[in-house]
Design a protein around this motif. Structure first.
Motif, PDB file in Angstrom:
ATOM      1  N   PRO A  98       0.795  -1.231   0.000  1.00  0.00           N
ATOM      2  CA  PRO A  98       0.000   0.000   0.000  1.00  0.00           C
ATOM      3  C   PRO A  98       0.828   1.283   0.000  1.00  0.00           C
ATOM      4  N   GLU A  99       1.938   1.296   0.727  1.00  0.00           N
ATOM      5  CA  GLU A  99       2.740   2.521   0.840  1.00  0.00           C
ATOM      6  C   GLU A  99       3.742   2.694  -0.301  1.00  0.00           C
ATOM      7  N   ALA A 100       3.916   1.650  -1.119  1.00  0.00           N
ATOM      8  CA  ALA A 100       4.986   1.669  -2.122  1.00  0.00           C
ATOM      9  C   ALA A 100       4.696   2.684  -3.227  1.00  0.00           C
ATOM     10  N   LYS A 101       5.767   3.366  -3.654  1.00  0.00           N
ATOM     11  CA  LYS A 101       5.692   4.332  -4.747  1.00  0.00           C
ATOM     12  C   LYS A 101       6.458   3.859  -5.977  1.00  0.00           C
ATOM     13  N   GLY A 102       6.971   2.618  -5.909  1.00  0.00           N
ATOM     14  CA  GLY A 102       7.715   2.077  -7.038  1.00  0.00           C
ATOM     15  C   GLY A 102       8.918   1.297  -6.573  1.00  0.00           C
ATOM     16  N   GLU A 103       9.677   0.762  -7.542  1.00  0.00           N
ATOM     17  CA  GLU A 103      10.904   0.052  -7.209  1.00  0.00           C
ATOM     18  C   GLU A 103      12.031   1.016  -6.866  1.00  0.00           C
ATOM     19  N   LYS A 104      12.057   2.140  -7.544  1.00  0.00           N
ATOM     20  CA  LYS A 104      13.072   3.160  -7.310  1.00  0.00           C
ATOM     21  C   LYS A 104      12.374   4.457  -6.937  1.00  0.00           C
ATOM     22  N   VAL A 105      12.727   5.016  -5.785  1.00  0.00           N
ATOM     23  CA  VAL A 105      12.070   6.211  -5.263  1.00  0.00           C
ATOM     24  C   VAL A 105      13.135   7.224  -4.864  1.00  0.00           C
ATOM     25  N   ALA A 106      12.973   8.455  -5.282  1.00  0.00           N
ATOM     26  CA  ALA A 106      13.927   9.518  -4.964  1.00  0.00           C
ATOM     27  C   ALA A 106      14.101   9.634  -3.461  1.00  0.00           C
ATOM     28  N   GLY A 107      15.346   9.788  -3.024  1.00  0.00           N
ATOM     29  CA  GLY A 107      15.654   9.931  -1.615  1.00  0.00           C
ATOM     30  C   GLY A 107      15.891   8.623  -0.906  1.00  0.00           C
ATOM     31  N   THR A 108      15.765   7.514  -1.631  1.00  0.00           N
ATOM     32  CA  THR A 108      16.040   6.205  -1.039  1.00  0.00           C
ATOM     33  C   THR A 108      17.151   5.513  -1.822  1.00  0.00           C
ATOM     34  N   GLU A 109      17.829   4.583  -1.145  1.00  0.00           N
ATOM     35  CA  GLU A 109      18.961   3.873  -1.731  1.00  0.00           C
ATOM     36  C   GLU A 109      18.500   2.550  -2.341  1.00  0.00           C
ATOM     37  N   GLN A 110      19.086   2.205  -3.463  1.00  0.00           N
ATOM     38  CA  GLN A 110      18.811   0.917  -4.087  1.00  0.00           C
ATOM     39  C   GLN A 110      19.722  -0.160  -3.498  1.00  0.00           C
ATOM     40  N   PRO A 111      19.235  -1.396  -3.399  1.00  0.00           N
ATOM     41  CA  PRO A 111      20.116  -2.495  -2.978  1.00  0.00           C
ATOM     42  C   PRO A 111      21.182  -2.734  -4.034  1.00  0.00           C
TER      43      PRO A 111
END
Length: 371
Positions: free
Chosen positions: A267-280
């Motif tokens: 429900p809270e997800a905005k996508g696989e890649k979101v600005a301001g967050t780090e990718q694995p």
């Protein structure tokens, strides 16, 4: 004791659906009938190892002597769902202090639980933990039995890292006033370092090092880069490997490569890649349910050099990954023929791989290349 026999992150990589098996391995069963073992720690001078059982027991195992009676002095744990006695690590100065650190699930007055961490002195005869004291408690306590995390790592620079799950309360991983879904950094004495990223902020917990984590299950220091690596469970898909840096947000639940168990989006997800967050640095489209992890930096088996071993609970095997800087790729699987949930993976001082299986009659395995 009575005994019975500032890191550069590369392009993102994800796992393919099928991977060829690597070189066959030899497996020796060292101990059976372990009730859901969770972690192990090697004692110095060839004195065997300590093993935690999720139900609340700490045991000593030594070759030729077998398994001890339960070590006394262990704190009372909340053994429900995924909770119980979790990780065990020796203090860096164990030779002098004999200090053993434990993480475990602890219940609060309202019946909900959180992760706690403390230490005690292991007696010279290995029969008891003396003067156990709690130095850290996850606050608030929100778990009804899920997502405790609990892995601990000393970094060799004077600090202890504790990985904490979000107690299956997704939004808390983004809330800096709570200790759910966080990586915590303390001193080797359990104090809060003054240079932690959120020290001095009224709206944030000073223990926090990084955040946006779902359910961390494996953590280890990379011996070639001297950086901390962490793996975590995604929901349905999206298990990850991250290199957690100071103050950074690793996305959950805003950014994820997985979906809900129902098949619907988070429900809270905005996508696989979101600005301001780090990718694995790596993720699995289909979750193996990753667990304990260990880098192989010994000289005993050259074929395993520069490999990372990660346990898999759902896939019931050990994932073998090749490591090149901060880039990893899945090379194959071992132990899949045994069909046992893998809880912990460690490289022993002898260069062999030691594995704990998460079963009601779990096993301690010693693994080496077949040749």
């Amino acid at each position: 004791m009575r005994r019975t026999a500032g890191i550069a992150i590369p392009a993102l990589f994800f796992a393919a659906a099928a991977v060829a098996a690597p070189t066959p391995v030899k497996v020796e069963v060292l101990q059976t009938k372990l009730d859901h073992p969770w972690s192990l720690a090697f004692l110095p001078d060839n004195h065997g190892m300590l093993i935690t059982l999720r139900g609340g027991q700490l045991r000593h195992w030594q070759a030729g002597k077998g398994l001890s009676d339960p070590i006394t002095g262990v704190p009372r744990v909340w053994a429900n769902g995924q909770g119980g006695l979790l990780d065990v690590v020796l203090a860096p100065d164990f030779a002098q202090s004999r200090r053993v650190w434990l993480s475990y699930a602890e219940v609060g007055q309202d019946g909900k639980a959180g992760t706690a961490v403390g230490y005690g002195r292991l007696s010279d005869d290995l029969s008891r933990l003396e003067a156990f004291q709690v130095v850290f408690r996850q606050q608030p306590k929100l778990s009804t039995g899920n997502h405790f995390g609990g892995r601990m790592v000393f970094d060799g620079k004077g600090y202890l890292y504790i990985a904490l799950g979000e107690n299956n309360q997704r939004p808390t991983a983004q809330q800096l006033d709570k200790l759910q879904g966080k990586l915590v950094r303390l001193t080797e004495q359990g104090k809060i370092p003054e240079d932690n990223p959120f020290v001095g902020r009224q709206d944030a917990r000073p223990e926090i090092w990084s955040y946006g984590i779902r359910n961390p299950q494996g953590m280890a220091m990379n011996p070639w880069s001297d950086a901390l690596w962490l793996n975590e469970h995604g929901p349905r898909g999206g298990d990850e490997i991250n290199i957690p840096e100071k103050g950074k947000n690793y996305g959950w639940p805003l950014a994820t490569w997985g979906i809900n168990y129902s098949g619907l989006p988070i429900p809270e997800a905005k996508g696989e890649k979101v600005a301001g967050t780090e990718q694995p640095i790596f993720y699995w489209k289909k979750s193996p349910a990753v667990s304990g992890m260990a880098f192989y930096n010994a000289n005993v088996f050259p074929a395993w050099k520069n490999r990372l071993f990660i346990g898999a609970l759902k896939d019931e095997d050990v994932i073998v990954m090749s490591v090149n800087g901060n880039t990893v790729s899945e090379e194959g699987r071992i132990l899949q023929d045994r069909k046992q949930r893998i809880r912990d993976v460690r490289v022993g001082p002898d260069g062999y791989l030691y594995v704990l299986t998460d079963e009601s009659e779990g096993e301690l395995l010693k693994v080496s290349p077949a040749q």
